[in-house]
Enzyme design. Structure first.
Site, PDB file in Angstrom:
ATOM      1  N   TYR B 113       0.838  -1.194   0.000  1.00  0.00           N
ATOM      2  CA  TYR B 113       0.000   0.000   0.000  1.00  0.00           C
ATOM      3  C   TYR B 113       0.874   1.245   0.000  1.00  0.00           C
ATOM      4  O   TYR B 113       1.911   1.295   0.670  1.00  0.00           O
ATOM      5  CB  TYR B 113      -0.873   0.047   1.255  1.00  0.00           C
ATOM      6  CG  TYR B 113      -2.064  -0.882   1.243  1.00  0.00           C
ATOM      7  CD1 TYR B 113      -3.257  -0.493   0.650  1.00  0.00           C
ATOM      8  CD2 TYR B 113      -2.000  -2.127   1.845  1.00  0.00           C
ATOM      9  CE1 TYR B 113      -4.370  -1.333   0.670  1.00  0.00           C
ATOM     10  CE2 TYR B 113      -3.103  -2.976   1.865  1.00  0.00           C
ATOM     11  CZ  TYR B 113      -4.279  -2.566   1.268  1.00  0.00           C
ATOM     12  OH  TYR B 113      -5.371  -3.403   1.292  1.00  0.00           O
ATOM     13  N   TYR B 152      -1.196  -9.876   0.898  1.00  0.00           N
ATOM     14  CA  TYR B 152      -0.506  -8.941   1.780  1.00  0.00           C
ATOM     15  C   TYR B 152      -0.438  -9.517   3.198  1.00  0.00           C
ATOM     16  O   TYR B 152      -1.452  -9.943   3.748  1.00  0.00           O
ATOM     17  CB  TYR B 152      -1.303  -7.625   1.731  1.00  0.00           C
ATOM     18  CG  TYR B 152      -1.021  -6.684   2.841  1.00  0.00           C
ATOM     19  CD1 TYR B 152       0.112  -5.890   2.796  1.00  0.00           C
ATOM     20  CD2 TYR B 152      -1.860  -6.589   3.937  1.00  0.00           C
ATOM     21  CE1 TYR B 152       0.397  -5.026   3.832  1.00  0.00           C
ATOM     22  CE2 TYR B 152      -1.588  -5.732   4.972  1.00  0.00           C
ATOM     23  CZ  TYR B 152      -0.456  -4.952   4.911  1.00  0.00           C
ATOM     24  OH  TYR B 152      -0.186  -4.106   5.929  1.00  0.00           O
ATOM     25  N   ARG B 162      -3.667 -11.399   3.986  1.00  0.00           N
ATOM     26  CA  ARG B 162      -4.939 -11.024   3.384  1.00  0.00           C
ATOM     27  C   ARG B 162      -4.998 -11.570   1.963  1.00  0.00           C
ATOM     28  O   ARG B 162      -4.025 -11.500   1.229  1.00  0.00           O
ATOM     29  CB  ARG B 162      -5.095  -9.483   3.296  1.00  0.00           C
ATOM     30  CG  ARG B 162      -5.138  -8.719   4.590  1.00  0.00           C
ATOM     31  CD  ARG B 162      -6.254  -9.090   5.539  1.00  0.00           C
ATOM     32  NE  ARG B 162      -7.520  -9.463   4.945  1.00  0.00           N
ATOM     33  CZ  ARG B 162      -8.436  -8.624   4.454  1.00  0.00           C
ATOM     34  NH1 ARG B 162      -8.246  -7.332   4.503  1.00  0.00           N
ATOM     35  NH2 ARG B 162      -9.575  -9.054   3.940  1.00  0.00           N
ATOM     36  N   HIS B 165      -7.504  -8.132  -2.471  1.00  0.00           N
ATOM     37  CA  HIS B 165      -8.804  -7.489  -2.239  1.00  0.00           C
ATOM     38  C   HIS B 165      -8.749  -6.027  -2.635  1.00  0.00           C
ATOM     39  O   HIS B 165      -7.680  -5.416  -2.680  1.00  0.00           O
ATOM     40  CB  HIS B 165      -9.226  -7.619  -0.771  1.00  0.00           C
ATOM     41  CG  HIS B 165      -8.314  -6.917   0.193  1.00  0.00           C
ATOM     42  ND1 HIS B 165      -7.123  -7.467   0.612  1.00  0.00           N
ATOM     43  CD2 HIS B 165      -8.395  -5.705   0.801  1.00  0.00           C
ATOM     44  CE1 HIS B 165      -6.522  -6.632   1.446  1.00  0.00           C
ATOM     45  NE2 HIS B 165      -7.264  -5.537   1.575  1.00  0.00           N
ATOM     46  N   HIS B 167     -10.806  -2.481  -1.477  1.00  0.00           N
ATOM     47  CA  HIS B 167     -11.765  -1.873  -0.544  1.00  0.00           C
ATOM     48  C   HIS B 167     -12.754  -1.011  -1.326  1.00  0.00           C
ATOM     49  O   HIS B 167     -12.362  -0.300  -2.253  1.00  0.00           O
ATOM     50  CB  HIS B 167     -11.032  -0.984   0.466  1.00  0.00           C
ATOM     51  CG  HIS B 167     -10.066  -1.717   1.338  1.00  0.00           C
ATOM     52  ND1 HIS B 167     -10.396  -2.163   2.595  1.00  0.00           N
ATOM     53  CD2 HIS B 167      -8.776  -2.079   1.149  1.00  0.00           C
ATOM     54  CE1 HIS B 167      -9.348  -2.769   3.139  1.00  0.00           C
ATOM     55  NE2 HIS B 167      -8.348  -2.727   2.279  1.00  0.00           N
TER      56      HIS B 167
END
Lengths: 208, 247
Positions: B113, B152, B162, B165, B167
């Site tokens: 990120y 991640y 994770r 994905h 959001h």
């Protein structure tokens, strides 16, 4: 065979996660150049009618720790108690006012701060006046579904006493968790509203 | 064009099925332990404060707001699988939600990120920011172009990852419909190992968050497509309501 109702199910919520700002407040975390400004962070235009106020506070977890990664949205009526935007059929709200704002808590101090106006009174569904209030919606890492609450104003004692929502709270001792305290900072009425997610001072959250 | 003030759209919203949504306290997702209320929620019938909501006009959008391949790039395209995500925003009555602001954010192809508090050692992509937004058309449709995010790791269990994905944050027509969720990708085995996914009680509900690979919508030699429909709360018709004028 019984006819089916044919409805869909609401998409289930998931946490906003620790990096919610990438999507909602990219400039706040240094992703510049994609959006001119972070949506919801614009100051209230000078043309908006009403008393300027500041609303500020912290979001606190069940261990007494300040959240540094929460995101807060507020939704409120204008100074006459009319809602800008969709669903308001009683009249036209102040066209200069959006009624909505969004701020992250500060990544170091955990403080949030909104510069807004004091809302007027809007009616409950049976027509009785509700006391002036601001709807809060809080999301963060560790919060699986956004938490709704309301800020009421300490200096609206009479209206608060007659408020139909506050009036139906069975645990009277918890009502103060919804009342923001008033002070004056640099000449501006400032309301402090801390949101306790859990524990002794736990804020009342609503299933709306 | 549909009149959004017509009577079938004016009633109160169906109550949320909180046994379908994740509960607040889901201890396998550790951060939820201290961030979940212990008291019951106070049920509040819809008042005008919940049945109204902000309006966002198409004029607020920049031309690249729904193109994550280009909206942060300076020296070339970002690295990773080129991906289209499209779908509709509907309500529980299966009616389109027009004019809904949809915001999305994600990691890059390596699972990194672009956030100052992020410390994962996978590299930042200099041409990828990771944010986008759009507003649904009159049929509730939205689409955007991006790079498929990578898995991640996160400090929950000692070896938790994770699934890939994206959001999503969605504004419907009323604040009662406000929703943040996550989209997963069809066939990812990590979906079923993730404590955040597992905060949702039923497999059936999780499956509604898994986007389907759509080869027909894919661009040959260019970009794969995934379809992801989002459902917001529906509302009763005013003919069922028993409310005074003004609400």
């Amino acid at each position: 065979m019984v006819q089916k109702l044919g409805r869909l199910r609401e998409s289930p919520s998931q946490t906003a996660g620790p990096y919610v700002h990438i999507g909602t407040n990219p400039n706040f975390i240094g992703i510049n150049g994609v959006y001119a400004a972070d949506l919801g962070s614009e100051p209230v235009p000078a043309a908006v009618k009403g008393e300027r106020i500041v609303v500020t506070g912290h979001v606190i977890d069940g261990g007494g720790n300040l959240l540094k990664d929460a995101l807060i949205e507020i939704w409120q009526a204008d100074a006459d108690g009319l809602y800008p935007g969709r669903g308001e059929h009683r009249g036209t709200a102040d066209p200069a006012f959006t009624g909505w704002a969004r701020q992250p808590v500060d990544g170091v101090t955990g403080l949030y701060r909104f510069e807004t106006i004091k809302p007027g009174s809007a009616p409950y569904f049976d027509g009785r006046p509700m006391a002036p209030h601001i709807t809060f919606w809080v999301v963060a890492r560790g919060i699986n579904i956004g938490l709704h609450t309301r800020l009421y104003f300490e200096d609206e004692e009479t209206a608060n006493a007659a408020d139909p929502v506050l009036g139906r709270i069975e645990h009277r001792g918890r009502i103060p968790t919804l009342i923001a305290t008033r002070s004056v900072e640099s000449g501006v009425p400032t309301y402090t509203f801390d949101i306790h997610l859990q524990g002794e001072k736990e804020t009342i959250f609503f299933d709306i | 064009m549909r009149n959004e003030n017509s009577s079938y759209q004016d009633g109160a919203f169906f109550q949320r099925d909180r046994a379908w949504h994740p509960p607040a306290f889901t201890p396998d997702y550790k951060t939820s332990v201290l961030r979940s209320p212990r008291n019951a929620l106070l049920s509040l019938g819809n008042t005008i404060s919940e049945m109204t909501g902000p309006v966002f006009g198409h004029d607020m959008l920049g031309p690249l707001d729904n193109d994550l391949i280009r909206n942060f790039a300076t020296t070339g395209d970002p690295i990773g699988p080129r991906t289209i995500v499209y779908g509709r925003v509907l309500d529980e009555n299966a009616r389109p939600v027009a004019g809904a602001l949809v915001e999305f954010w994600q990691a890059n192809a390596g699972g990194r990120y672009r956030h100052k508090k992020e410390t994962y050692l996978a590299a930042i992509d200099p041409n990828f920011g990771g944010c986008g937004r759009t507003i649904t058309d009159e049929e509730g449709r939205y689409w955007f172009r991006t790079i498929k995010p990578g898995a991640y790791p996160w400090p929950n269990g000692v070896n938790d990852w994770r699934p890939a994905h994206i959001h999503f944050s969605i504004f419907g027509h009323a604040f009662a419909q406000r929703l943040i969720t996550q989209m997963y990708f069809e066939g990812d085995p990590m979906i079923w190992q993730c404590p955040i996914v597992q905060s949702i009680p039923s497999r059936e509900a999780v499956e509604t968050l898994v986007a389907a690979l759509d080869r027909e919508a894919s661009l040959p030699m260019d970009t794969l497509a995934y379809k992801f429909d989002i459902v917001l709360r529906g509302r009763r018709s005013t003919m069922f309501e028993n409310r005074k004028e003004g609400n």
